[in-house]
Enzyme design. Sequence first.
Site, short mmCIF file in Angstrom:
data_model
loop_
_atom_site.label_atom_id
_atom_site.label_comp_id
_atom_site.label_asym_id
_atom_site.label_seq_id
_atom_site.Cartn_x
_atom_site.Cartn_y
_atom_site.Cartn_z
CB SER A 1 -4.04 10.63 -1.10
OG SER A 1 -3.39 9.48 -0.49
N1 SAH Z 1 -0.45 9.99 1.68
C1 SAH Z 1 0.46 9.82 0.75
C2 SAH Z 1 -0.38 8.39 0.11
C3 SAH Z 1 0.76 7.54 -0.39
S1 SAH Z 1 0.23 6.04 -1.11
C4 SAH Z 1 0.40 10.62 -0.29
O1 SAH Z 1 -0.41 11.75 -0.41
O2 SAH Z 1 1.30 10.92 -1.05
C5 SAH Z 1 0.69 5.01 0.41
C6 SAH Z 1 1.99 4.81 0.83
O3 SAH Z 1 2.14 3.67 1.85
C7 SAH Z 1 2.98 4.22 -0.15
O4 SAH Z 1 4.11 5.33 -0.42
C8 SAH Z 1 3.37 2.90 0.46
O5 SAH Z 1 4.87 2.54 0.06
C9 SAH Z 1 3.24 3.18 1.79
N2 SAH Z 1 3.03 1.81 2.45
C10 SAH Z 1 2.56 0.66 2.14
N3 SAH Z 1 2.75 -0.25 3.10
C11 SAH Z 1 3.39 0.17 4.05
C12 SAH Z 1 4.02 -0.16 5.12
N4 SAH Z 1 3.51 -1.47 5.75
N5 SAH Z 1 4.49 0.47 5.84
C13 SAH Z 1 4.81 1.79 5.71
N6 SAH Z 1 4.35 2.33 4.64
C14 SAH Z 1 3.69 1.63 3.81
#
Ligand code: SAH
Length: 217
Positions: free
Chosen positions: A67
């Site tokens: 993010s």
């Molecule tokens: N805060 C993180 C954002 C990652 S993007 C950062 O700064 O790196 C969002 C993440 O949510 C991804 O890794 C994706 O795999 C995860 N995600 C999507 N759907 C999900 C679900 N149903 N359960 C758990 N994680 C999920």
Amino acid sequence: MMSSRVGGKSKRSGELLAQKLHAEGIQNVEVLQAIANTPRHIFVPEILAHKAYDNTALPIGQGQTISQPYIVAKMSELLLANGRPANILEIGTGSGYQTSILSQLTDKVFSVERIQALQWQAKRCLRAMDLHNVSMKHGDGWQGWASKGPFAAIIVTAAPNAVPQALLDQLEDGGRLVIPVGEQNQVLKIITRDGDEFIEEKIEAVRFVPLVPGELL
Ligand code: SAH
């Protein structure tokens, strides 16, 4: 894959990023301190390390993104608005960058991720930073993590089309949930629990990857 350099130059870069976020309206001193202290370059692919301290989202593989620092700081600040939460549930570990910031702002973090490869990499980064108050689970975030709840704060870093009921159920009385909701047009919401009531406030337009339902990778 990931650079292991922690310290010196990156500390200065973290401080400059914190100053930039302060100029963009982030006020919470503990949040700014955590941003300043965190080597974001270890959370991004090495080939993008030169962009690690820019205020932008970056790809981390598997079609996912780390993010934007502003939004990481904003969501953290919203969670802390009523004081330091005793525990935090995070849905969507991704790179683990947001996780590492949260870990510096509470006693205990629980983080759920559906893509195991990302979770392993995030674990390595947290260990490199010597942060040991985070428990991770490979699972479906729509279900939350009931056995560890209730939670004083819940943060969702992927966007569902509606607020998952399980997350509302796992919020303690007075607790706060920060979550992006929607498909094409997403809005960041903060939801505060007051007994059986949930008070909702809209914060701003945002852009997140979708919160995928079901099946794990
Ligand atoms: N805060 C993180 C954002 C990652 S993007 C950062 O700064 O790196 C969002 C993440 O949510 C991804 O890794 C994706 O795999 C995860 N995600 C999507 N759907 C999900 C679900 N149903 N359960 C758990 N994680 C999920």
